[in-house]
Design an enzyme around this catalytic site. Sequence first.
Site, short mmCIF file in Angstrom:
data_model
loop_
_atom_site.label_atom_id
_atom_site.label_comp_id
_atom_site.label_asym_id
_atom_site.label_seq_id
_atom_site.Cartn_x
_atom_site.Cartn_y
_atom_site.Cartn_z
CG ASP A 214 -2.53 -0.48 0.84
OD1 ASP A 214 -2.44 -0.97 -0.07
OD2 ASP A 214 -2.84 -0.39 2.26
CE LYS B 168 -7.85 0.67 -2.86
NZ LYS B 168 -8.48 0.69 -4.27
CG MET C 68 -9.18 8.06 5.73
SD MET C 68 -10.27 5.79 3.97
CE MET C 68 -10.55 5.43 6.48
#
Length: 263
Positions: A44, A66, A183
Amino acid sequence: MTSRNTPLNPTGRCTLVGSGPGDPELLTLKALKAIQAATVLLVDDLVSDDIVAYAKPGARIVHVGKRGGCKSTPQEFIEKMMIMAVREGENVVRLKGGDPFIFGRGGEEVEHLRAAGIEVQIINGITAGLAAVTSLGVPLTHRQHAHGVVFVTGHAKPGDAGTDWRALAETAFKAKLTLVIYMGVSGASRIQNELLAGLPASTPVAVIQNASMPTQRHITTTLGRLADAIGDSGLASPSVIVVGDVISGVAAAAGLPAQFRAA
């Protein structure tokens, strides 16, 4: 020519490994051994280069980034790559930042692998929300300030209404919970406005970027100033937003006025 002892359809194995928040010294021993044994690593975007460097010479390293707001490798493509590599006999490690099962899509990948007849091993990693507050010297729970903690994402799946922030704020206030928001930077203004429906504007908040890394930065502020403080500081993803009275000690050390700290 195929040896009598060589299977015609070799079967490899797959391990989902949490690499932690970035500092290679926060890897578990089990994670380190899995990385060093892998023949294929699907990595990742948030996994640090220092951790990838533990891969053995000759291992195939595929970066499948991602990250919110950036071009990402399609999830379906990643899952197909894992299945194909395992069926080719490879020892596959899916290397994820933080923990695979905390906003790492580990659950989705396990479901697809098992549907293809592939058993998966899971190796946990230290999640960024824990590492972030620990780096500030404060806990997520505290007998006086916080009776529990909620990990929640600020990034909803397309077509999903996402978190009911108003209901969460009311629950957090009544139950004395720490909120750890992943996030959430891009939606900080909306999250702030919704949380203010149930939490005081004076609720302490910390925003930590690149937790555990040499590039770590953080700010302490209040819920009432969250969006403005993020804008003034220039903090961006990957960052964790921590809301709750456990941050009061950090706020005091930062010199925030008393009304900006927990009672």
